[in-house]
Design an enzyme around this catalytic site. Structure first.
Site, PDB file in Angstrom:
ATOM      1  N   ASN A   9       0.870  -1.181   0.000  1.00  0.00           N
ATOM      2  CA  ASN A   9       0.000   0.000   0.000  1.00  0.00           C
ATOM      3  C   ASN A   9       0.903   1.226   0.000  1.00  0.00           C
ATOM      4  OD1 ASN A   9      -1.819   2.039   0.464  1.00  0.00           O
ATOM      5  ND2 ASN A   9      -2.285   1.456   2.580  1.00  0.00           N
ATOM      6  N   TRP A  10       1.005   1.849  -1.148  1.00  0.00           N
ATOM      7  CA  TRP A  10       1.930   2.985  -1.260  1.00  0.00           C
ATOM      8  C   TRP A  10       1.374   4.273  -0.674  1.00  0.00           C
ATOM      9  CZ3 TRP A  10       4.396   2.659  -6.862  1.00  0.00           C
ATOM     10  CH2 TRP A  10       5.297   1.580  -6.885  1.00  0.00           C
ATOM     11  N   LYS A  11       0.099   4.288  -0.346  1.00  0.00           N
ATOM     12  CA  LYS A  11      -0.535   5.512   0.163  1.00  0.00           C
ATOM     13  C   LYS A  11      -0.250   6.680  -0.802  1.00  0.00           C
ATOM     14  CE  LYS A  11       0.081   3.550   4.702  1.00  0.00           C
ATOM     15  NZ  LYS A  11       0.054   3.715   6.130  1.00  0.00           N
ATOM     16  N   HIS A  97      -9.490   1.201   4.941  1.00  0.00           N
ATOM     17  CA  HIS A  97      -8.208   1.415   5.632  1.00  0.00           C
ATOM     18  C   HIS A  97      -8.442   2.361   6.811  1.00  0.00           C
ATOM     19  CE1 HIS A  97      -4.079   2.589   6.429  1.00  0.00           C
ATOM     20  NE2 HIS A  97      -3.706   1.517   5.755  1.00  0.00           N
ATOM     21  N   GLU A  99      -6.837   4.774   7.879  1.00  0.00           N
ATOM     22  CA  GLU A  99      -6.627   6.200   7.574  1.00  0.00           C
ATOM     23  C   GLU A  99      -7.872   6.804   6.932  1.00  0.00           C
ATOM     24  OE1 GLU A  99      -2.954   5.684   5.428  1.00  0.00           O
ATOM     25  OE2 GLU A  99      -1.964   5.124   7.290  1.00  0.00           O
ATOM     26  N   GLU A 169      -5.511  -5.039  10.592  1.00  0.00           N
ATOM     27  CA  GLU A 169      -4.495  -4.012  10.779  1.00  0.00           C
ATOM     28  C   GLU A 169      -4.741  -3.275  12.093  1.00  0.00           C
ATOM     29  OE1 GLU A 169      -2.570  -2.815   6.845  1.00  0.00           O
ATOM     30  OE2 GLU A 169      -4.281  -1.509   7.114  1.00  0.00           O
ATOM     31  N   GLY A 175       2.338   2.234  10.585  1.00  0.00           N
ATOM     32  CA  GLY A 175       3.266   3.344  10.410  1.00  0.00           C
ATOM     33  C   GLY A 175       3.979   3.765  11.686  1.00  0.00           C
ATOM     34  N   SER A 215       3.350  -2.243  10.215  1.00  0.00           N
ATOM     35  CA  SER A 215       4.808  -2.264  10.325  1.00  0.00           C
ATOM     36  C   SER A 215       5.444  -3.605   9.953  1.00  0.00           C
ATOM     37  CB  SER A 215       5.239  -1.818  11.733  1.00  0.00           C
ATOM     38  OG  SER A 215       4.777  -0.505  11.979  1.00  0.00           O
ATOM     39  N   GLY A 236       2.741  -1.096   4.224  1.00  0.00           N
ATOM     40  CA  GLY A 236       2.861   0.309   3.838  1.00  0.00           C
ATOM     41  C   GLY A 236       4.315   0.674   3.607  1.00  0.00           C
ATOM     42  N   GLY A 237       4.944   1.254   4.627  1.00  0.00           N
ATOM     43  CA  GLY A 237       6.303   1.795   4.521  1.00  0.00           C
ATOM     44  C   GLY A 237       7.299   0.871   3.833  1.00  0.00           C
TER      45      GLY A 237
HETATM   46  C1  PEP Z   1      -0.765   0.098   5.827  1.00  0.00           C
HETATM   47  O1  PEP Z   1      -0.643   1.140   5.221  1.00  0.00           O
HETATM   48  O2  PEP Z   1      -1.760  -0.593   5.624  1.00  0.00           O
HETATM   49  C2  PEP Z   1       0.287  -0.296   6.755  1.00  0.00           C
HETATM   50  C3  PEP Z   1       0.156  -1.403   7.415  1.00  0.00           C
HETATM   51  O3  PEP Z   1       1.367   0.555   6.876  1.00  0.00           O
HETATM   52  P1  PEP Z   1       2.791   0.203   7.564  1.00  0.00           P
HETATM   53  O4  PEP Z   1       3.251  -1.110   7.005  1.00  0.00           O
HETATM   54  O5  PEP Z   1       3.689   1.328   7.180  1.00  0.00           O
HETATM   55  O6  PEP Z   1       2.559   0.098   9.035  1.00  0.00           O
END
Ligand code: PEP
Length: 257
Positions: A9-11, A97, A99, A169, A175, A215, A236-237
């Protein structure tokens, strides 16, 4: 047997040039990677979806959106419909999500509408659920997960494993660098699978993939994937960096899950 999903997930990150560079590098990597049990999904921002589809057209890489409208078309400024995603052959779409729940007020009822719309157009939903830190610390994790599942699947009498995957999640792990321990993640994944079994049936519960997100990175993905009810990661990251994404694919291929 369920596949292992490595979904990035590049956001709201990367430029067009960076998207092209990443995907071309991933295509090169796939020349010698080959694994039918791993589903590779990259979810770039809307504006790069068509380019991403063009580049990956003859590859195993699947492309996902990060959101979609629950409406078909009309006066909804700034929105993108499932039909439009289908038009450019996007295969997956993240919905619900945390966010989007937190910053854009999305709730389980809306998430259900989006899921049904995506299903109508043959796009697989990646449906996110998860508790906040307060909810975990007050001992309400399972109650929160149950309410989210009940809301999203309210009135839905049958489910097909090729129309959605779930992503657990925990909001406190997204994040933040804090990952749920494999034990913490596994117990929630097991709870979700049991809920699916009780609401639907064992066959559905056994065939629906449940990803973990929060994470995930090369240093912890092996342990997470070793858990019986964890079928991959929504990342994500660590999915923004091509080397770390490739490392996670290598680890996933070697895993027994
Ligand atoms: C996400 O964006 O769904 C996520 C889990 O981010 P991260 O891996 O950066 O925690």
């Amino acid at each position: 047997m369920r596949k292992i999903y490595i979904a990035g997930n590049w956001k709201m990150n990367k430029s067009c040039a960076e998207t092209v560079l990443f995907l071309n590098s991933l295509i090169d990597f796939n020349n010698s990677y080959e694994s039918e049990k791993i589903e590779q999904i990259i979810c770039p921002p809307f504006i790069y979806l068509e380019k991403a589809k063009e580049i990956t057209a003859n590859s195993v890489i699947k492309i996902g959106a990060q959101n979609c409208s629950e409406q078909d078309n009309g006066a909804y400024t700034g929105e993108v419909s499932a039909n439009m995603l289908k038009d450019i052959k996007v295969e997956y779409c993240i919905i619900g999500h945390s966010e989007r729940r937190e910053y854009y007020g999305e709730n389980d009822k809306l998430i259900q509408s989006k899921y049904l719309k995506l299903k109508e157009h043959g796009i697989v939903s990646i449906i996110c659920i998860g508790e906040t830190l307060d909810e975990r610390e007050s001992g309400n994790t399972f109650e929160v997960i149950k309410l989210q599942l009940e809301g999203i699947f309210d009135g839905i009498d049958t489910v097909e494993s090729d129309t959605f995957v779930l992503a657990y999640e925990p909001v406190w792990a997204i994040g933040t660098g804090k990952t749920a321990t494999p034990e913490q993640a596994q117990e929630v994944h097991h709870f979700i699978r049991t809920w699916l079994k009780e609401k639907y049936n064992k066959q559905s519960a056994d065939s629906i993939a449940i990803l973990y997100g929060g994470s995930v990175k090369p240093s912890n993905i092996k342990e997470l994937l070793s858990c019986p009810d964890i079928d991959g990661g929504l990342i994500g990251g660590a999915s923004l960096d091509i080397e770390s994404y490739k490392d996670m694919l290598t680890i996933a291929k070697e895993s027994e899950c």
